[in-house]
Design a protein around this motif. Structure first.
Motif, PDB file in Angstrom:
ATOM      1  N   ILE A  34     -49.383 -50.296  83.896  1.00  0.00           N
ATOM      2  CA  ILE A  34     -50.300 -48.759  83.570  1.00  0.00           C
ATOM      3  C   ILE A  34     -51.334 -49.422  82.144  1.00  0.00           C
ATOM      4  N   ILE A  35     -52.627 -49.911  82.292  1.00  0.00           N
ATOM      5  CA  ILE A  35     -53.077 -50.562  81.299  1.00  0.00           C
ATOM      6  C   ILE A  35     -54.238 -48.968  80.828  1.00  0.00           C
ATOM      7  N   GLY A  36     -54.718 -48.681  79.654  1.00  0.00           N
ATOM      8  CA  GLY A  36     -56.053 -47.859  79.368  1.00  0.00           C
ATOM      9  C   GLY A  36     -56.016 -48.441  78.395  1.00  0.00           C
ATOM     10  N   PRO A  37     -57.230 -47.843  77.926  1.00  0.00           N
ATOM     11  CA  PRO A  37     -57.347 -47.686  75.975  1.00  0.00           C
ATOM     12  C   PRO A  37     -56.652 -46.440  75.188  1.00  0.00           C
ATOM     13  N   ASN A  38     -56.536 -47.037  73.837  1.00  0.00           N
ATOM     14  CA  ASN A  38     -55.828 -45.832  73.483  1.00  0.00           C
ATOM     15  C   ASN A  38     -56.051 -44.111  73.264  1.00  0.00           C
ATOM     16  N   GLY A  39     -55.147 -43.477  74.331  1.00  0.00           N
ATOM     17  CA  GLY A  39     -55.204 -41.992  74.390  1.00  0.00           C
ATOM     18  C   GLY A  39     -55.802 -42.078  75.869  1.00  0.00           C
ATOM     19  N   ALA A  40     -55.400 -43.057  76.495  1.00  0.00           N
ATOM     20  CA  ALA A  40     -55.922 -42.336  78.000  1.00  0.00           C
ATOM     21  C   ALA A  40     -54.930 -42.077  78.778  1.00  0.00           C
ATOM     22  N   GLY A  41     -53.779 -41.769  78.225  1.00  0.00           N
ATOM     23  CA  GLY A  41     -52.266 -40.986  78.766  1.00  0.00           C
ATOM     24  C   GLY A  41     -51.643 -41.731  79.475  1.00  0.00           C
ATOM     25  N   LYS A  42     -51.087 -42.438  78.843  1.00  0.00           N
ATOM     26  CA  LYS A  42     -50.156 -43.748  79.132  1.00  0.00           C
ATOM     27  C   LYS A  42     -49.419 -42.970  78.856  1.00  0.00           C
ATOM     28  N   SER A  43     -48.356 -43.124  77.465  1.00  0.00           N
ATOM     29  CA  SER A  43     -47.370 -42.472  76.787  1.00  0.00           C
ATOM     30  C   SER A  43     -47.456 -40.687  77.467  1.00  0.00           C
ATOM     31  N   SER A  44     -47.917 -40.887  77.331  1.00  0.00           N
ATOM     32  CA  SER A  44     -48.136 -39.237  78.323  1.00  0.00           C
ATOM     33  C   SER A  44     -47.696 -38.612  79.352  1.00  0.00           C
ATOM     34  N   SER A  45     -47.879 -40.084  80.220  1.00  0.00           N
ATOM     35  CA  SER A  45     -47.096 -40.034  81.721  1.00  0.00           C
ATOM     36  C   SER A  45     -46.213 -39.973  81.518  1.00  0.00           C
ATOM     37  N   PHE A  46     -45.640 -41.465  81.088  1.00  0.00           N
ATOM     38  CA  PHE A  46     -43.947 -41.336  80.713  1.00  0.00           C
ATOM     39  C   PHE A  46     -43.069 -40.241  80.145  1.00  0.00           C
ATOM     40  N   ALA A  47     -43.534 -39.860  78.751  1.00  0.00           N
ATOM     41  CA  ALA A  47     -43.045 -37.662  78.650  1.00  0.00           C
ATOM     42  C   ALA A  47     -43.485 -37.096  79.866  1.00  0.00           C
ATOM     43  N   ALA A  48     -43.885 -36.932  80.614  1.00  0.00           N
ATOM     44  CA  ALA A  48     -43.875 -36.018  81.958  1.00  0.00           C
ATOM     45  C   ALA A  48     -43.345 -36.991  82.585  1.00  0.00           C
ATOM     46  N   VAL A  49     -43.189 -37.845  83.271  1.00  0.00           N
ATOM     47  CA  VAL A  49     -42.056 -38.462  84.471  1.00  0.00           C
ATOM     48  C   VAL A  49     -40.632 -38.096  83.943  1.00  0.00           C
ATOM     49  N   THR A 199     -36.171 -58.879  89.523  1.00  0.00           N
ATOM     50  CA  THR A 199     -35.165 -59.874  90.572  1.00  0.00           C
ATOM     51  C   THR A 199     -33.401 -59.230  90.514  1.00  0.00           C
ATOM     52  N   ARG A 200     -33.594 -58.173  88.937  1.00  0.00           N
ATOM     53  CA  ARG A 200     -32.142 -57.710  89.675  1.00  0.00           C
ATOM     54  C   ARG A 200     -32.041 -56.361  90.043  1.00  0.00           C
ATOM     55  N   GLY A 201     -33.504 -56.580  90.376  1.00  0.00           N
ATOM     56  CA  GLY A 201     -33.759 -54.654  91.398  1.00  0.00           C
ATOM     57  C   GLY A 201     -33.940 -53.876  90.650  1.00  0.00           C
ATOM     58  N   LEU A 202     -34.338 -54.292  90.157  1.00  0.00           N
ATOM     59  CA  LEU A 202     -34.853 -52.351  89.124  1.00  0.00           C
ATOM     60  C   LEU A 202     -36.704 -52.444  89.481  1.00  0.00           C
ATOM     61  N   ALA A 203     -36.850 -51.225  89.328  1.00  0.00           N
ATOM     62  CA  ALA A 203     -38.220 -50.656  89.316  1.00  0.00           C
ATOM     63  C   ALA A 203     -38.841 -50.144  87.601  1.00  0.00           C
ATOM     64  N   VAL A 204     -39.843 -51.605  87.174  1.00  0.00           N
ATOM     65  CA  VAL A 204     -40.183 -51.246  86.157  1.00  0.00           C
ATOM     66  C   VAL A 204     -41.682 -51.311  85.884  1.00  0.00           C
ATOM     67  N   VAL A 205     -41.980 -49.965  85.239  1.00  0.00           N
ATOM     68  CA  VAL A 205     -43.141 -49.606  84.578  1.00  0.00           C
ATOM     69  C   VAL A 205     -43.594 -50.081  83.550  1.00  0.00           C
ATOM     70  N   LEU A 206     -44.733 -50.668  83.425  1.00  0.00           N
ATOM     71  CA  LEU A 206     -44.809 -51.587  82.282  1.00  0.00           C
ATOM     72  C   LEU A 206     -45.770 -50.903  80.907  1.00  0.00           C
ATOM     73  N   ILE A 207     -46.498 -49.966  80.576  1.00  0.00           N
ATOM     74  CA  ILE A 207     -47.362 -49.995  79.812  1.00  0.00           C
ATOM     75  C   ILE A 207     -47.499 -51.023  78.603  1.00  0.00           C
ATOM     76  N   GLU A 208     -48.786 -51.532  78.282  1.00  0.00           N
ATOM     77  CA  GLU A 208     -49.128 -53.147  77.514  1.00  0.00           C
ATOM     78  C   GLU A 208     -50.306 -53.278  77.316  1.00  0.00           C
ATOM     79  N   HIS A 209     -50.804 -53.189  75.912  1.00  0.00           N
ATOM     80  CA  HIS A 209     -52.049 -53.551  75.926  1.00  0.00           C
ATOM     81  C   HIS A 209     -52.396 -55.610  75.957  1.00  0.00           C
ATOM     82  N   HIS A 210     -51.076 -55.934  76.134  1.00  0.00           N
ATOM     83  CA  HIS A 210     -51.661 -57.465  75.739  1.00  0.00           C
ATOM     84  C   HIS A 210     -52.104 -57.701  77.536  1.00  0.00           C
ATOM     85  N   MET A 211     -52.969 -58.194  77.785  1.00  0.00           N
ATOM     86  CA  MET A 211     -53.730 -57.846  78.687  1.00  0.00           C
ATOM     87  C   MET A 211     -53.185 -59.726  79.869  1.00  0.00           C
ATOM     88  N   ASP A 212     -53.261 -61.019  78.792  1.00  0.00           N
ATOM     89  CA  ASP A 212     -52.241 -61.551  79.238  1.00  0.00           C
ATOM     90  C   ASP A 212     -51.257 -61.439  79.621  1.00  0.00           C
TER      91      ASP A 212
END
Lengths: 253, 284
Positions: A34-49, A199-212
């Motif tokens: 999940i990417i987006g500029p600061n204040g886009a609501g990324k962390s809010s979506s984690f708090a909501a979930v 690989t171990r079968g986790l479902a991972v949701v990643l918020i990150e600014h480092h595009m590479d």
């Protein structure tokens, strides 16, 4: 069955619409970025979930509606998050932090540990052994076990936060900017760690600014801006999307 | 009274302070909370014990568990009323709410138990012992032993068990603890009930040394606060040492000066310590 399904998620803080009508899903063995500029609501979506803030929309964890389920119950069902800041108890040693991760699975509970001290002692040994194995497995050696987490090298602190969440039995792991403030080799280590968890079968949701980092490891990418979804799909397609270039990179295609 | 008698007297007094402080220390270190109704829970521990012995004719040793269960039940109700405030760590509101509880409990106790001074009949209080010329009662020994045992238990549980680690984790960051699957609300409840039961136990064993009134409690809560702050917030061993030390100080002070000044003198001591060492006597 999909690990985590989010439909029309919306969060409002007073008059501020932090998130509006965002939908995504992630399955085991996948990484969603999940990417987006600061204040886009990324962390809010984690708090909501994780049911920390009030929201509308539907969230299903392994097919079950999570509405009204307390955060700690969701954690017991395998939904865990990390924070942008380090996600450990600074007052406990590294090993004690890792032992806490096994608390729910192997602990004797609040009353049990006082009423049945022998079971408590065994549970404690098991927690310690499991904690040592976990730390050793992810390259945090015995030399670090008795130190406070804040005394670890910074890169290792970031790794520890993710490893602890994994040790606590996460099946769906929400990772909030794990690579904040790290670079080079430490970033490589984090990328390898997240791939390993996939690989171990986790479902991972990643918020990150480092595009590479994001482009390199995610299977799917969601772009949000000012609370609204902008694009959702495989990373290379999303990268070409003119709306994304406009919103996120501030360029016109 | 000779010097050794004064020392034993001081130790018993100090053990009483330490007993009162252990509950609050755990509450502070585990929940970052203060409870200004702590003294009234102490008073209730004493009065329920008295009530059970005089009205139901129960032996002292049976009346104590009755008092502990009664106060524990009351503590459950109080904490359930405060759960939201506790989880939000709303300290100022909690101070006022617990102060209100304190006054309510004092008023309620006055209605039920009356306004007359009462004496708890304890077999240990009638037991006169002497050692090396010092004269003391069995009750003094009970108080000192109980304080040592309770501190040992609290130290073991908080420092050495899974539950203790959980409690320390919740104290530091309840939101993070929840992500480990820990029910922070329940941890707060257990800690609060434990602290209340400690206060009631202190009341039940310390009160036989002198007549009790339903208006007691506020003085005790102030002394508890003093012990906890002097020890350094949340420092368990410090609570025991400072409690004992304060008891000795008060006893020795009382032999040379009018005892009415002893509380004021204790606070002068607090002022001096806090000016010199703002973090309390805690080592770190």
């Amino acid at each position: 069955m999909t690990a985590l399904t989010v439909r029309s998620l919306a969060v409002r803080y007073g008059s501020l619409q932090a998130l509006a009508d965002v939908s995504w899903e992630v399955d085991r063995g996948e990484i969603l970025g999940i990417i987006g500029p600061n204040g886009a609501g990324k962390s809010s979506s984690f708090a909501a979930v994780t049911n920390v803030v009030r929201h509308t929309g539907k969230v299903r964890l392994f097919g079950e509606d999570t509405r009204g389920v307390p955060t700690q119950q969701l954690a017991r069902r395998g939904l865990r998050r990390t924070f942008q800041q380090n996600s450990f108890f600074g007052g406990l040693s590294v090993l004690e932090n890792a032992m806490t991760a096994f608390q729910v699975e192997r602990g004797t509970g609040l009353g049990g540990s006082i009423v049945t001290p022998w079971r408590e002692a065994r549970a404690r040994r098991e927690c310690r052994a499991a904690a040592r194995d976990l730390l050793a497995e992810f390259g945090i050696g015995p030399a670090h076990h008795d130190t406070r987490p804040d005394d670890l090298p910074y890169g290792l602190q970031r790794v520890l936060s993710v490893v602890l969440a994994h040790g606590a039995g996460a099946k769906v792991l929400l990772v909030d900017e794990p690579a904040a403030g790290v670079g080079g080799d430490d970033m490589r280590a984090l990328a390898d760690l997240l791939r390993e968890l996939r690989t171990r079968g986790l479902a991972v949701v990643l918020i990150e600014h480092h595009m590479d980092l994001v482009m390199e490891i995610v299977d799917r990418l969601l772009v949000i801006d000012r609370g609204e979804p902008v694009a959702y799909g495989p990373p290379d397609e999303v990268q070409q999307d003119p709306a994304v270039l406009e919103a996120y990179l501030g360029q016109t295609a | 009274m000779n010097v050794v008698s004064q020392l034993v007297n001081g130790l018993a007094l100090g053990a009483g302070y330490a007993l009162l402080a252990v509950g609050w220390t755990v509450l502070l270190s585990a929940a970052r909370l203060v409870n200004f109704a702590h003294g009234q829970l102490y008073m209730l521990g004493a009065f329920v014990t008295w009530f059970a012995t005089t009205r139901f004719g129960l032996p002292y040793l049976v009346a104590i568990p009755v008092a502990l269960v009664a106060v524990a039940a009351l503590a459950v109700v109080l904490q359930l009323l405060m759960t939201r405030l506790t989880l939000d760590q709303n300290i100022v509101s909690l101070m006022l709410v617990t102060l209100a509880f304190g006054y309510l409990l004092q008023g309620g106790a006055g209605l039920i138990f009356g306004g007359d001074p009462q004496i708890i009949d304890s077999p240990f209080q009638r037991q006169d012992l002497s050692l090396g010329g010092a004269r003391f009662t069995g009750q003094d020994v009970v108080i000192i032993v109980l304080a040592l045992v309770l501190y040992a238990v609290a130290f073991y549980v908080l420092g050495r068990t899974n539950v203790g680690r959980m409690v320390r984790g919740v104290a530091e960051d309840p939101k993070l603890a929840q992500l480990y699957g820990i029910d922070a609300g329940r941890v707060y409840l257990v800690v609060f009930v434990f602290s209340a039961v400690c206060a009631a136990l202190a009341g039940a064993v310390v009160a036989p040394r002198s007549p009790i009134l339903t208006s007691i409690g506020f003085e005790e809560v102030i002394i508890t606060f003093l012990v906890v702050v002097l020890a350094g917030i949340g420092n368990l061993i410090g609570g025991l040492v400072v409690g004992m030390g304060l008891g000795l100080f008060t006893a020795v002070f009382g032999t040379y000066f009018p005892p009415a000044y002893s509380t004021a003198a204790a606070f002068v001591l607090l002022l001096v310590v806090l000016v010199v060492r703002p973090q309390g006597l805690k080592a770190r």
